[in-house]
Enzyme design. Structure first.
Site, PDB file in Angstrom:
ATOM      1  N   ASP A  85      -2.760   2.439  -6.045  1.00 48.41           N
ATOM      2  CA  ASP A  85      -1.730   2.490  -4.997  1.00 48.41           C
ATOM      3  C   ASP A  85      -1.665   1.227  -4.150  1.00 48.41           C
ATOM      4  OD1 ASP A  85      -4.239   2.860  -3.901  1.00 48.41           O
ATOM      5  OD2 ASP A  85      -3.595   4.349  -2.438  1.00 48.41           O
ATOM      6  N   GLU A  86      -2.289   0.154  -4.587  1.00 50.37           N
ATOM      7  CA  GLU A  86      -2.451  -0.988  -3.684  1.00 50.37           C
ATOM      8  C   GLU A  86      -2.539  -2.286  -4.488  1.00 50.37           C
ATOM      9  OE1 GLU A  86      -5.839  -2.372  -0.407  1.00 50.37           O
ATOM     10  OE2 GLU A  86      -5.970  -0.415  -1.375  1.00 50.37           O
ATOM     11  N   ASP A 122       0.863  -1.189   0.000  1.00 45.09           N
ATOM     12  CA  ASP A 122       0.000   0.000   0.000  1.00 45.09           C
ATOM     13  C   ASP A 122       0.897   1.237   0.000  1.00 45.09           C
ATOM     14  OD1 ASP A 122      -2.027   1.798   0.232  1.00 45.09           O
ATOM     15  OD2 ASP A 122      -2.804   1.066   2.140  1.00 45.09           O
TER      16      ASP A 122
END
Length: 364
Positions: free
Chosen positions: A115-116, A17
């Site tokens: 983002d993950e 993350d």
């Protein structure tokens, strides 16, 4: 049964993350923003009161600002909040760089957002914590962005691990500590527990994983339906879902064959433009992005050439940009006279585009 399943689960799963991704990118690109409360979203004073916060830096979060909060509400919570309009094209490019780094460690990747992502690194011979450390170093080295990583043997524990030590941390939850970790976990932090579920648990007097584990599977099914099974296994640090490799291994492309060979550069450019528009429409319809663009050329002697261009990130789905790239490749292959029978454009090295963050802002 749960003990058997847990003992047999020898996977190595990472959940990565990027910390406050959009905000961190803007702070990286403008150091003056690093120490001020920052919200990524439209300033309500400049947009007739409209706007939604996509994310906030940790300074703003301490003041009560969080993602999906209305911009007016965010400004009430933090009057000094600095607004920066989101630049999703930039964020996608950087996300592409990060996902290219993921592929250095494994090809089994499940993107969750820009983002993950979950990574299954079971086949990698190195220890999972070592891989997590190397991955964080590579992301920092390449992008100057920090990330938090959870390391465990299933997706739920890996996700909880990445949330446990933020920002810029690594949390390892091995088999021998997993059940104790879940027993101490507040019930609000269990995956899938929202406001309505939390209210039910409050009425039942369930405060943490220990209380949850004390409930029978039958009772959990009565109160929560099929979600009761998920909760039952979560309390026992067990989760069955694999990392779903969302890489799409096929290619998406179009070709044009000419009855009469073409010899004119403008005709070639027009053909590439037509192909690019069709490929882009197909990619957008299927919600796909590609890292490799390949140009195919067959001449009057039926000699076929294919030349490709691969980016660290993904290509913008822009027909004009694709046409320019195709012409650069074509001019390199045929700098002088040519006689062309077929032209083709193909995207490969494709991933599914699963990110919906833009829709928060399109409505304003």
């Amino acid at each position: 049964m749960s003990e058997f399943l847990q003992a047999k689960d020898n996977r190595k799963i990472l959940h990565v993350d990027i910390d406050a991704f959009y905000a961190q990118v803007e702070m990286r690109d403008n150091p003056a923003l690093r120490k001020v409360p920052l919200g990524i979203g439209r300033d309500p004073d400049k947009h007739h009161g409209h706007g939604v916060i996509a994310t906030a830096n940790y300074v703003a979060r301490k003041a009560g600002v969080h993602s999906a909060m209305g911009s007016i509400e965010a400004k009430r919570a933090c009057p000094d909040l600095v607004f920066v309009a989101p630049d999703f094209d930039k964020y996608r490019r950087i996300s592409g760089q990060i996902h290219a780094i993921f592929h250095e460690f494994t090809d089994t990747i499940e993107p969750v957002a820009l983002d993950e992502a979950y990574l299954d690194v079971t086949e990698n011979k190195m220890a999972a914590p070592t891989l997590a450390a190397q991955l964080r170093h590579r992301i920092w080295q390449e992008t100057k962005l920090t990330c938090s990583v959870g390391v465990s043997y299933n997706k739920v524990l890996a996700k909880l691990g990445s949330e446990h030590h933020k920002p810029n941390g690594v949390t390892v939850i091995p088999h021998e500590l997993a059940e104790d970790f879940m027993l101490k976990l507040p019930i609000k932090d269990f995956r899938g527990v929202g406001k309505k579920t939390l209210l039910k648990f409050e009425k039942l007097g369930v405060k943490d994983g220990r209380d949850l584990k004390a409930m029978s599977l039958d009772d959990l099914r009565v109160y929560f339906g099929s979600f009761g099974d998920v909760l039952y296994w979560q309390a026992r640090a067990t989760h069955f879902s694999p990392v779903k490799d969302r890489s799409v291994r096929q290619s998406v492309g179009k070709e044009s064959t000419f009855e009469l060979a073409i010899h004119d550069r403008q005709a070639v450019e027009a053909a590439f433009k037509d192909l690019a528009e069709k490929v882009v429409a197909n990619m957008q319809k299927k919600k796909l992005l590609g890292r490799t663009l390949t140009v195919k050329i067959r001449d009057d002697d039926f000699k076929t050439q294919t030349k490709g261009l691969t980016l660290a990130g993904t290509f913008d789905l822009d027909p004009a940009f694709m046409t320019r790239q195709a012409m650069l490749i074509f001019d390199e292959a045929y700098p002088e006279d040519f006689s062309v029978r077929l032209l083709g454009l193909t995207f490969s090295n494709i991933i599914e585009q699963k990110y919906e963050a833009v829709s928060l802002f399109d409505q304003f």
